[in-house]
Design an enzyme around this catalytic site. Structure first.
Site, PDB file in Angstrom:
ATOM      1  N   HIS A  63      -0.272 -10.604  -5.511  1.00  0.00           N
ATOM      2  CA  HIS A  63       0.738 -10.030  -4.612  1.00  0.00           C
ATOM      3  C   HIS A  63       1.820 -11.030  -4.201  1.00  0.00           C
ATOM      4  O   HIS A  63       2.775 -10.647  -3.530  1.00  0.00           O
ATOM      5  CB  HIS A  63       0.036  -9.469  -3.377  1.00  0.00           C
ATOM      6  CG  HIS A  63      -0.609 -10.567  -2.578  1.00  0.00           C
ATOM      7  ND1 HIS A  63      -1.699 -11.275  -3.057  1.00  0.00           N
ATOM      8  CD2 HIS A  63      -0.303 -11.119  -1.373  1.00  0.00           C
ATOM      9  CE1 HIS A  63      -2.033 -12.195  -2.159  1.00  0.00           C
ATOM     10  NE2 HIS A  63      -1.207 -12.126  -1.137  1.00  0.00           N
ATOM     11  N   ASP A  64       1.638 -12.311  -4.523  1.00  0.00           N
ATOM     12  CA  ASP A  64       2.642 -13.329  -4.187  1.00  0.00           C
ATOM     13  C   ASP A  64       3.482 -13.741  -5.392  1.00  0.00           C
ATOM     14  O   ASP A  64       4.397 -14.549  -5.255  1.00  0.00           O
ATOM     15  CB  ASP A  64       1.959 -14.603  -3.664  1.00  0.00           C
ATOM     16  CG  ASP A  64       1.278 -14.420  -2.330  1.00  0.00           C
ATOM     17  OD1 ASP A  64       1.681 -13.520  -1.564  1.00  0.00           O
ATOM     18  OD2 ASP A  64       0.331 -15.185  -2.051  1.00  0.00           O
ATOM     19  N   ASP A  66       2.802   9.471   4.422  1.00  0.00           N
ATOM     20  CA  ASP A  66       3.691   8.724   5.321  1.00  0.00           C
ATOM     21  C   ASP A  66       4.417   7.600   4.587  1.00  0.00           C
ATOM     22  O   ASP A  66       5.085   6.776   5.213  1.00  0.00           O
ATOM     23  CB  ASP A  66       2.925   8.182   6.533  1.00  0.00           C
ATOM     24  CG  ASP A  66       1.884   7.148   6.148  1.00  0.00           C
ATOM     25  OD1 ASP A  66       1.682   6.910   4.930  1.00  0.00           O
ATOM     26  OD2 ASP A  66       1.262   6.562   7.060  1.00  0.00           O
ATOM     27  N   ASP A 110      -7.785 -17.003   2.507  1.00  0.00           N
ATOM     28  CA  ASP A 110      -6.359 -17.330   2.506  1.00  0.00           C
ATOM     29  C   ASP A 110      -6.117 -18.798   2.872  1.00  0.00           C
ATOM     30  O   ASP A 110      -6.682 -19.299   3.841  1.00  0.00           O
ATOM     31  CB  ASP A 110      -5.666 -16.416   3.534  1.00  0.00           C
ATOM     32  CG  ASP A 110      -4.165 -16.386   3.374  1.00  0.00           C
ATOM     33  OD1 ASP A 110      -3.698 -16.049   2.272  1.00  0.00           O
ATOM     34  OD2 ASP A 110      -3.453 -16.687   4.351  1.00  0.00           O
ATOM     35  N   ASN A 123      -1.717  10.335   2.691  1.00  0.00           N
ATOM     36  CA  ASN A 123      -1.363  11.271   3.768  1.00  0.00           C
ATOM     37  C   ASN A 123       0.135  11.472   3.966  1.00  0.00           C
ATOM     38  O   ASN A 123       0.583  11.951   5.002  1.00  0.00           O
ATOM     39  CB  ASN A 123      -2.010  10.823   5.088  1.00  0.00           C
ATOM     40  CG  ASN A 123      -1.462   9.480   5.545  1.00  0.00           C
ATOM     41  OD1 ASN A 123      -0.768   8.795   4.788  1.00  0.00           O
ATOM     42  ND2 ASN A 123      -1.768   9.109   6.772  1.00  0.00           N
ATOM     43  N   ASP A 147      -2.913   3.616   1.626  1.00  0.00           N
ATOM     44  CA  ASP A 147      -3.941   3.596   2.665  1.00  0.00           C
ATOM     45  C   ASP A 147      -5.333   3.640   2.043  1.00  0.00           C
ATOM     46  O   ASP A 147      -5.489   3.789   0.833  1.00  0.00           O
ATOM     47  CB  ASP A 147      -3.724   4.773   3.632  1.00  0.00           C
ATOM     48  CG  ASP A 147      -3.467   6.074   2.866  1.00  0.00           C
ATOM     49  OD1 ASP A 147      -4.265   6.393   1.957  1.00  0.00           O
ATOM     50  OD2 ASP A 147      -2.456   6.758   3.156  1.00  0.00           O
ATOM     51  N   ASP A 152      -0.755   6.440  -1.516  1.00  0.00           N
ATOM     52  CA  ASP A 152      -0.569   7.028  -0.189  1.00  0.00           C
ATOM     53  C   ASP A 152      -1.241   8.393  -0.145  1.00  0.00           C
ATOM     54  O   ASP A 152      -0.826   9.315  -0.838  1.00  0.00           O
ATOM     55  CB  ASP A 152       0.943   7.140   0.082  1.00  0.00           C
ATOM     56  CG  ASP A 152       1.255   7.902   1.374  1.00  0.00           C
ATOM     57  OD1 ASP A 152       0.355   8.017   2.226  1.00  0.00           O
ATOM     58  OD2 ASP A 152       2.412   8.358   1.505  1.00  0.00           O
ATOM     59  N   ASP A 181     -10.255 -10.119   2.389  1.00  0.00           N
ATOM     60  CA  ASP A 181      -9.379 -11.273   2.545  1.00  0.00           C
ATOM     61  C   ASP A 181      -9.641 -11.851   3.926  1.00  0.00           C
ATOM     62  O   ASP A 181      -9.567 -11.140   4.928  1.00  0.00           O
ATOM     63  CB  ASP A 181      -7.915 -10.810   2.434  1.00  0.00           C
ATOM     64  CG  ASP A 181      -7.037 -11.801   1.717  1.00  0.00           C
ATOM     65  OD1 ASP A 181      -7.054 -12.980   2.115  1.00  0.00           O
ATOM     66  OD2 ASP A 181      -6.329 -11.405   0.775  1.00  0.00           O
TER      67      ASP A 181
HETATM   68  O1  TEU Z   1      -0.256 -17.329   0.408  1.00  0.00           O
HETATM   69  C1  TEU Z   1      -0.138 -18.722   0.619  1.00  0.00           C
HETATM   70  C2  TEU Z   1       0.858 -19.355  -0.204  1.00  0.00           C
HETATM   71  O2  TEU Z   1       0.684 -20.491  -0.598  1.00  0.00           O
HETATM   72  C3  TEU Z   1       2.076 -18.559  -0.475  1.00  0.00           C
HETATM   73  O3  TEU Z   1       2.874 -18.642   0.644  1.00  0.00           O
HETATM   74  C4  TEU Z   1       2.810 -19.010  -1.640  1.00  0.00           C
HETATM   75  O4  TEU Z   1       3.303 -20.312  -1.461  1.00  0.00           O
HETATM   76  C5  TEU Z   1       3.971 -18.102  -1.832  1.00  0.00           C
HETATM   77  O5  TEU Z   1       3.568 -16.784  -1.604  1.00  0.00           O
HETATM   78  C6  TEU Z   1       4.472 -18.186  -3.224  1.00  0.00           C
HETATM   79  O6  TEU Z   1       5.519 -17.270  -3.341  1.00  0.00           O
HETATM   80  C7  TEU Z   1      -1.141 -16.642   1.212  1.00  0.00           C
HETATM   81  C8  TEU Z   1      -1.060 -15.153   0.932  1.00  0.00           C
HETATM   82  O7  TEU Z   1      -1.464 -14.897  -0.370  1.00  0.00           O
HETATM   83  C9  TEU Z   1       0.334 -14.694   1.219  1.00  0.00           C
HETATM   84  O8  TEU Z   1       0.515 -13.341   0.890  1.00  0.00           O
HETATM   85  C10 TEU Z   1       0.592 -14.910   2.682  1.00  0.00           C
HETATM   86  O9  TEU Z   1       1.927 -14.593   2.984  1.00  0.00           O
HETATM   87  C11 TEU Z   1       0.316 -16.343   3.112  1.00  0.00           C
HETATM   88  O10 TEU Z   1      -0.906 -16.857   2.589  1.00  0.00           O
HETATM   89  C12 TEU Z   1       0.202 -16.440   4.616  1.00  0.00           C
HETATM   90  O11 TEU Z   1      -0.970 -15.799   5.032  1.00  0.00           O
HETATM   91 CA    CA Z   2      -0.429   6.712   4.066  1.00  0.00          CA
END
Ligand code: TEU
Ligand code: CA
Length: 551
Positions: free
Chosen positions: A324-325, A25, A199, A23, A29, A21, A98
């Site tokens: 991130h998932d 908040d 995605d 700035n 960013d 971050d 993405d």
């Molecule tokens: O993820 C698709 C996806 O298959 C996920 O929903 C997965 O099943 C789940 O995260 C497992 O925990 C993509 C992106 O990477 C995710 O961040 C998004 O939420 C999703 O598409 C919708 O755009």
């Molecule tokens: Ca920020």
């Protein structure tokens, strides 16, 4: 084997909201990414993948886009983005975006007009259906719990949303939708971006007539919307939209097996350079993503090996165990606690010495761990919150739900990057949008930089090795079979060069059995005093070693 820059480089994933971050908040960013760009460059990675940074109301942290040609307000301006892109290029790196085109935000102009009336010229941009016998149009379920249909009062029809109800699915059957997507792709390519992570790209084609799907324990209906009848045509359309540009494409392909993905990534008739597969990260899940089960190590090794064998010379692997998932890989496949650092190194060795392009999720390179927030109110992820709500509504005791969320929530990967032991882990000057993992006082970039034996330094060496030894990129793969269960051992071969990797993927001692070679030169090991001698090699907990021999 055909050479390509995206085979030779390592990808570093930046989830801007949680990166830095600049700035005050509380939200990461683009200014923060710029600030830390030299840190990324110093890792030696060649490609940065930015999770969505487009204008969005953030129901799903940017995967719900309301304007594909604007930057999210909290992240900065288009001018700042241009500056960042130039700065990435001037450091010899590339940047991929993405591309989220299975769905938009419900605040996208197209959807606002689409839902306004059945006569709107945007009506067919989305998938609308009247109810069937007073109920839902079909039995499809959303990835984020509940039915995949939402009744919209304005016109009395349902719209399809495979993700949250604020992420309506686009109608790819509509030629105008496709040409809008082509224009968006061209817009970003003309700016100079170097490719896309696409995605859920294999969900674009839904079965005609939207029939009921099979009742799968995890996701009912996916046989009707994953890898659908027109998927190759749509994916080819996306690929052709990029013609004339030297780009890299990686498709996120959920609900697709090895054979299906082998088709998508085939160098002759495929449509993407590589694909994010879900096989390895599903092995420790039962019914759905919130059901942790013990990992079967034999299956884990066999999964990696079979993808290696199948795609060798006939595709390209995307190598990852976290993003991130997904929960943090060290907590999930390695160990927290005293073995955190050593197991993080061993998992890194696995991913960086197989054939394919390794992906690093921000924070992975310092061995960041899962978080266990005390209450549901500290979680932010829409999938986690929906799951919790759904289980509570089903009558489950909240105290029984939380441990599964601790193990499986996507927020595990989304806590702020731990830059230092200062307040808020040095992420910024204000309280962050999501809590910092309390282990930041010991796990942070500053301390990793100071320690020559750290996870971070190990990642740097691994990444550097990739540039020194073409065998790591282009060598073929063969597993050294008949090992004890926790041992994974394999060779990579390029002309006269053989690279050998041995890994102990457990906390118990084990022995690796490898061929006799004269001239082994150790490249890297997770324990500093490792010596590659003999054909029966004792391995301590999480011991990993990589050596090379020229015969
Ligand atoms: O993820 C698709 C996806 O298959 C996920 O929903 C997965 O099943 C789940 O995260 C497992 O925990 C993509 C992106 O990477 C995710 O961040 C998004 O939420 C999703 O598409 C919708 O755009
Ligand atoms: Ca920020």
């Amino acid at each position: 084997m055909r050479q390509a820059w995206w085979k030779e480089a390592v990808v570093y994933q930046v989830y801007t909201r949680s990166f830095k971050d600049s700035n005050g908040d509380g939200i990461g960013d683009l200014g923060g990414v710029l600030e830390k760009l030299d840190y990324i460059a110093d890792l030696g990675v060649g490609i940065i993948w930015l999770n969505p940074i487009y204008r969005s109301p953030n129901d799903d942290n940017g995967y719900d886009i309301s304007d594909y040609r604007q930057i999210m307000n909290e992240f900065g301006t288009m001018r700042l983005f241009d500056e960042l892109l130039a700065a990435v290029h001037s450091r010899g790196m590339r940047l991929i975006m993405d591309l989220v085109v299975n769905h938009t935000s419900d605040e996208h102009e197209w959807f606002r007009r689409s839902r306004s009336s059945k006569e709107s010229e945007f009506r067919d941009y989305y998938i609308w259906h009247p109810g069937k016998e007073g109920g839902l149009p079909n039995n499809w379920r959303s990835f984020f719990e509940g039915p995949a249909w939402e009744l919209d009062p304005a016109t009395g029809e349902y719209y399809l949303h495979l993700f949250s109800r604020r992420q309506p699915d686009l109608n790819w059957e509509n030629e105008r939708v496709r040409s809008e997507v082509r224009d968006i792709i061209r817009f970003w390519l003309e700016k100079g971006v170097d490719g896309f992570r696409m995605d859920v790209i294999n969900l674009l084609s839904k079965a005609p007539g939207l029939p009921d799907g099979t009742d799968f324990s995890s996701l009912t209906g996916h046989d009707q919307f994953a890898n659908g009848p027109r998927i190759s045509e749509y994916m080819r359309f996306v690929k052709d939209s990029m013609s004339g540009y030297d780009v890299m494409t990686v498709g996120e392909t959920t609900l697709a097996d090895l054979e299906t993905i082998a088709g998508y990534v085939n160098p002759e008739h495929g449509t993407v350079d590589m694909a994010i597969n879900f096989e390895q990260v599903s092995l420790d899940r039962g019914q759905g993503v919130f059901d942790p089960i013990p990992l079967d190590l034999r299956a884990f090794k066999e999964s990696f090996a079979s993808w290696q064998r199948r795609l060798d010379g006939r595709g390209w692997n995307c190598l990852y165990l976290s993003n991130h998932d997904q929960p943090r890989q060290v907590s999930r496949f390695g160990e927290d606690g005293p073995n955190r650092s050593i197991s993080a190194k061993t998992l890194a060795t696995l991913l960086h010495t197989l054939q394919g392009t390794p992906f690093i999720m921000q924070g992975e390179e310092i061995g960041m761990t899962n978080v266990a927030f005390g209450g549901i109110d500290e979680y932010r992820d829409v999938a986690t919150l929906n799951y919790y709500r759904e289980r509570v509504a089903a009558g489950e005791d909240p105290a029984a739900i939380l441990p599964r969320i601790h193990a499986c929530s996507r927020d595990n990967a989304r806590t702020p990057v731990q830059w230092s032991a200062e307040p808020y882990a040095g992420f910024g000057s204000a309280e962050p949008w999501i809590g910092v993992n309390p282990d930041y006082t010991t796990v942070n970039v500053e301390s990793e930089l100071a320690d020559p034996d750290s996870v971070l330094q190990y990642y740097r060496r691994l990444i550097a090795l990739r540039k020194e030894h073409p065998v790591i990129v282009y060598g073929d793969f063969s597993e050294l079979t008949d090992q004890e269960i926790p041992v994974f051992a394999f060779e990579r071969r390029l002309d006269a060069t053989v690279l050998t990797t041995v890994l102990n993927l457990s906390t118990t001692d084990a022995v690796a059995v490898v061929p006799e070679e004269e001239d082994r030169r150790l490249l890297l090991a997770s324990y500093a005093d490792f010596e590659p001698r003999g054909s029966r090699i004792p391995l301590r907990p999480w011991e990993a070693a990589v050596w090379i021999s020229e015969s």
